[in-house]
Design a protein around this motif. Structure first.
Motif, PDB file in Angstrom:
ATOM      1  N   THR A 152     -26.868  -8.077 -35.808  1.00 40.26           N
ATOM      2  CA  THR A 152     -26.361  -6.726 -35.671  1.00 40.26           C
ATOM      3  C   THR A 152     -25.402  -6.360 -36.801  1.00 40.26           C
ATOM      4  O   THR A 152     -24.595  -7.180 -37.216  1.00 40.26           O
ATOM      5  CB  THR A 152     -25.627  -6.605 -34.318  1.00 40.26           C
ATOM      6  N   ASN A 153     -25.471  -5.157 -37.270  1.00 47.91           N
ATOM      7  CA  ASN A 153     -24.533  -4.662 -38.276  1.00 47.91           C
ATOM      8  C   ASN A 153     -23.180  -4.362 -37.625  1.00 47.91           C
ATOM      9  O   ASN A 153     -23.133  -3.677 -36.603  1.00 47.91           O
ATOM     10  CB  ASN A 153     -25.069  -3.366 -38.890  1.00 47.91           C
ATOM     11  N   SER A 154     -22.106  -4.851 -38.224  1.00 51.18           N
ATOM     12  CA  SER A 154     -20.762  -4.514 -37.738  1.00 51.18           C
ATOM     13  C   SER A 154     -20.559  -3.007 -37.712  1.00 51.18           C
ATOM     14  O   SER A 154     -19.900  -2.477 -36.818  1.00 51.18           O
ATOM     15  CB  SER A 154     -19.683  -5.127 -38.641  1.00 51.18           C
ATOM     16  N   ALA A 155     -21.110  -2.310 -38.698  1.00 53.91           N
ATOM     17  CA  ALA A 155     -20.944  -0.863 -38.804  1.00 53.91           C
ATOM     18  C   ALA A 155     -21.557  -0.111 -37.627  1.00 53.91           C
ATOM     19  O   ALA A 155     -21.229   1.046 -37.392  1.00 53.91           O
ATOM     20  CB  ALA A 155     -21.546  -0.354 -40.112  1.00 53.91           C
ATOM     21  N   ALA A 156     -22.427  -0.768 -36.857  1.00 55.10           N
ATOM     22  CA  ALA A 156     -23.049  -0.140 -35.698  1.00 55.10           C
ATOM     23  C   ALA A 156     -22.260  -0.411 -34.422  1.00 55.10           C
ATOM     24  O   ALA A 156     -22.628   0.066 -33.355  1.00 55.10           O
ATOM     25  CB  ALA A 156     -24.486  -0.645 -35.531  1.00 55.10           C
ATOM     26  N   LEU A 157     -21.178  -1.183 -34.540  1.00 56.82           N
ATOM     27  CA  LEU A 157     -20.429  -1.623 -33.365  1.00 56.82           C
ATOM     28  C   LEU A 157     -18.988  -1.119 -33.358  1.00 56.82           C
ATOM     29  O   LEU A 157     -18.387  -0.897 -34.404  1.00 56.82           O
ATOM     30  CB  LEU A 157     -20.389  -3.149 -33.309  1.00 56.82           C
ATOM     31  N   SER A 158     -18.439  -1.001 -32.163  1.00 58.46           N
ATOM     32  CA  SER A 158     -17.004  -0.857 -31.950  1.00 58.46           C
ATOM     33  C   SER A 158     -16.641  -1.971 -30.975  1.00 58.46           C
ATOM     34  O   SER A 158     -17.524  -2.576 -30.358  1.00 58.46           O
ATOM     35  CB  SER A 158     -16.643   0.524 -31.394  1.00 58.46           C
TER      36      SER A 158
END
Length: 183
Positions: A152-158
């Motif tokens: 998973t991309n960090s940028a897609a997560l909070s």
């Protein structure tokens, strides 16, 4: 036309059904099927350029540079676009792939799966089931018990910490420590 190009053309125009590998098929990438829909204008205002590129344009952040690659706090990883809970920190593991990896989702209906034939290969894309945001890809080289790696991309997560009262300052953390010492 080479055999590879012909094969790629045929397979790209006729996606492999994901039900054959035990994963549900479909995605709400076609925004009309999403439960949560945001305008592009709103998303461009609310998300960073990298978050927008990853979640809305199926981009990828650079390996080993994401915010959550070495993140170890306990809590829940959510979709950065709509806030849907996706992964528990207990399922995060170091895959040495350069992106945050999880061996399971928080709920079977948290993500959707779709064939991805970009870059001349076949992968399974994972997207948020609520808003269709691109998250990354799933692979069959993860640890037990699932054997899956949700890359998973960090940028897609909070991230939401498990216990916000003990993460910040305040008296809530002190009684728990006192009670623990008395046991």
């Amino acid at each position: 036309m080479s055999a590879f190009n012909l094969l790629h053309l045929v397979t790209k125009s006729q996606p492999v059904a994901l039900r054959a590998c035990g994963l549900p098929s479909g995605s709400c990438r076609d925004k009309k099927d999403c439960k949560v829909v945001f305008s592009q204008e709103e998303l461009r205002k609310r998300l960073t350029p990298l978050q927008y590129h990853v979640t809305q344009e199926k981009g990828t952040e650079s390996a080993f540079e994401g915010e959550y690659i070495h993140h170890k706090a306990q809590g829940i990883y959510k979709c950065v676009v709509c806030g849907t809970p996706l992964f528990k920190s207990e399922t995060k593991f170091d895959s040495n792939s350069g992106w945050p990896s999880f061996y399971d989702v928080i709920s079977p209906d948290a993500v959707t799966f779709a064939d991805d034939f970009s870059y001349g290969m076949h992968r399974i894309e994972i997207s948020c089931s609520q808003c269709g945001a691109h998250l990354g890809h799933i692979f069959d080289d993860g640890p037990r018990p699932t054997g899956k790696r949700y890359c998973t991309n960090s940028a897609a997560l909070s991230f939401a910490a498990a216990d916000k009262s003990s993460a910040g300052e305040g008296s809530a953390a002190r009684p728990a420590q006192t009670g623990k010492a008395e046991l």
